[in-house]
Design an enzyme around this catalytic site. Structure first.
Site, PDB file in Angstrom:
ATOM      1  CG  HIS A  60      -0.287   0.100   2.522  1.00 38.58           C
ATOM      2  ND1 HIS A  60       0.560  -0.873   2.998  1.00 38.58           N
ATOM      3  CD2 HIS A  60      -0.311   1.062   3.486  1.00 38.58           C
ATOM      4  CE1 HIS A  60       1.008  -0.536   4.189  1.00 38.58           C
ATOM      5  NE2 HIS A  60       0.509   0.642   4.511  1.00 38.58           N
ATOM      6  CG  HIS A  62      -0.245   4.247   4.832  1.00 42.32           C
ATOM      7  ND1 HIS A  62      -0.918   3.346   5.630  1.00 42.32           N
ATOM      8  CD2 HIS A  62      -1.133   5.250   4.562  1.00 42.32           C
ATOM      9  CE1 HIS A  62      -2.154   3.777   5.824  1.00 42.32           C
ATOM     10  NE2 HIS A  62      -2.306   4.921   5.188  1.00 42.32           N
ATOM     11  CG  ASP A  64       4.869   3.118   7.087  1.00 40.18           C
ATOM     12  OD1 ASP A  64       3.931   3.490   6.352  1.00 40.18           O
ATOM     13  OD2 ASP A  64       4.745   2.213   7.940  1.00 40.18           O
ATOM     14  CG  HIS A  65       4.471   0.191   3.926  1.00 38.98           C
ATOM     15  ND1 HIS A  65       4.487  -1.155   4.176  1.00 38.98           N
ATOM     16  CD2 HIS A  65       4.070   0.788   5.084  1.00 38.98           C
ATOM     17  CE1 HIS A  65       4.103  -1.375   5.419  1.00 38.98           C
ATOM     18  NE2 HIS A  65       3.847  -0.207   5.985  1.00 38.98           N
ATOM     19  CG  HIS A 136      -3.572  -0.597   6.237  1.00 39.43           C
ATOM     20  ND1 HIS A 136      -3.437  -0.596   7.608  1.00 39.43           N
ATOM     21  CD2 HIS A 136      -2.569   0.223   5.771  1.00 39.43           C
ATOM     22  CE1 HIS A 136      -2.418   0.174   7.944  1.00 39.43           C
ATOM     23  NE2 HIS A 136      -1.887   0.689   6.854  1.00 39.43           N
ATOM     24  CG  ASP A 205       1.114  -1.508   7.398  1.00 39.01           C
ATOM     25  OD1 ASP A 205       2.054  -2.312   7.536  1.00 39.01           O
ATOM     26  OD2 ASP A 205       1.240  -0.274   7.517  1.00 39.01           O
ATOM     27  CG  HIS A 261       4.119  -2.497  10.452  1.00 38.51           C
ATOM     28  ND1 HIS A 261       3.288  -1.736  11.215  1.00 38.51           N
ATOM     29  CD2 HIS A 261       4.377  -1.763   9.334  1.00 38.51           C
ATOM     30  CE1 HIS A 261       3.038  -0.594  10.576  1.00 38.51           C
ATOM     31  NE2 HIS A 261       3.698  -0.586   9.443  1.00 38.51           N
TER      32      HIS A 261
HETATM   33 ZN   LIG Z   1       0.042   1.494   6.500  1.00 40.68          ZN
HETATM   34 ZN   LIG Z   2       3.172   0.709   7.844  1.00 43.95          ZN
END
Ligand SMILES: [Zn+2]
Ligand SMILES: [Zn+2]
Length: 293
Positions: A60, A62, A64-65, A136, A205, A261
């Site tokens: 996904h 976000h 942080d990914h 998510h 996530d 995570h």
């Molecule tokens: Zn996420």
């Molecule tokens: Zn994450």
């Protein structure tokens, strides 16, 4: 085949953990990445060659990914990469990837294909990927990675006796059966047993889900979101607790569960102790953890 955890934190880096990324080294030396958080390419140094990464599977978008993607691609360009790079993303997110790649002066001299992954199996040379929807709060998918099942070698002596020769072998491999001297022979009769290919499930996530594609069951390794210990900390964040990850491992009959995570609020030891209450075959991922399959 080797799994290498490059980043195991939730949302932001800590002194011990980098944002999420998991590298998979396939038998032939090819590498794949699952997610690419900020700093992923530094974690890769001396362990993963950027030039050998063929595919990146994003769960996904976000930050942080995905924040490691631009820097990694720039390094590939500086290293003179010519090979195609395939990046898989959830449905309806290509438009956001285009935005990510539209920063000033960013370019690559090699082809990059960004591909939306649907809820169906994708076959490659020797392995396959089965994306599946997770929950998510934004478009998000998990992936089952599987190696093709492999057949044992032909029993030469038996084949000679039965009169199988020349092109009959490829025909038998293709069709599964062949007629020789009026007798139908199946491939199972003249080869060793089918060896089941290894399977890895990576959820990315997600809050706890209970619907998985059939390919996810009986996996060798389940890598599951385990952001929280307490449901009170979790609230409505669309993440999972350690207990929930253990329940999913049980549901899928996973041989090994890797919790990742991990929220910065917990010590690794606390997460380990929590997992021991529910699951014997669980371990907590740390950066640079390696699992050989
Ligand atoms: Zn996420
Ligand atoms: Zn994450």
């Amino acid at each position: 085949m080797k799994i290498l955890f490059l980043g195991t934190s939730a949302s932001k880096p800590t002194s011990e953990r980098n944002p999420p990324s998991v590298a998979l080294q396939y038998n032939n030396g090819e590498f794949m990445l699952f997610d690419c958080g900020e700093g992923t390419q530094r974690q890769m140094i001396k362990k993963v060659s950027p030039m050998k990464i063929s595919k990146i599977f994003i769960t996904h978008l976000h930050a942080d990914h995905i924040m490691g993607l631009v820097g990694l691609i720039q390094s590939m360009k500086l290293n003179g990469r010519t090979q195609l790079l395939e990046i898989f993303v959830p449905k309806d997110t290509i438009v956001h990837m285009k935005t990510l790649f539209s920063i000033p002066y960013f370019s690559a001299d090699f082809e990059i294909h960004v591909i939306e992954a649907f809820d169906q199996k994708i076959e490659f040379d020797g392995y396959w990927i089965r994306p599946f929807p997770v929950s998510h709060g934004v478009p998000a998918i998990g992936y089952v990675f599987g190696v093709n099942d492999a057949r044992g070698k032909f029993n030469k002596k038996l084949c000679d006796e039965l009169g199988i020769k020349g092109e009959m072998f490829s025909s038998l491999e293709k069709k599964g059966t062949i007629e020789v001297n009026g007798k139908i022979i199946s491939i199972d009769e003249v080869t060793g047993k089918l060896r089941r290919g290894k399977k890895i499930v990576y959820t990315g996530d997600t809050e706890k889900i209970e619907t998985f594609p059939e390919e996810a069951y009986n996996c060798d390794v389940l890598i599951h979101d385990s952001t929280f210990i307490s449901p009170d900390d979790k609230k409505d964040t669309y993440h999972s607790t350690v207990k929930e990850a253990c329940e999913v491992a049980q549901l899928l009959s996973a041989k090994k569960l890797v919790l990742t995570h991990i929220s910065q609020r917990y010590e690794t030891k606390e997460v380990e102790e929590e997992s021991k209450k529910y699951c014997e075959n669980a371990i907590v991922a740390e950066d640079f953890l390696e699992i050989n399959l």
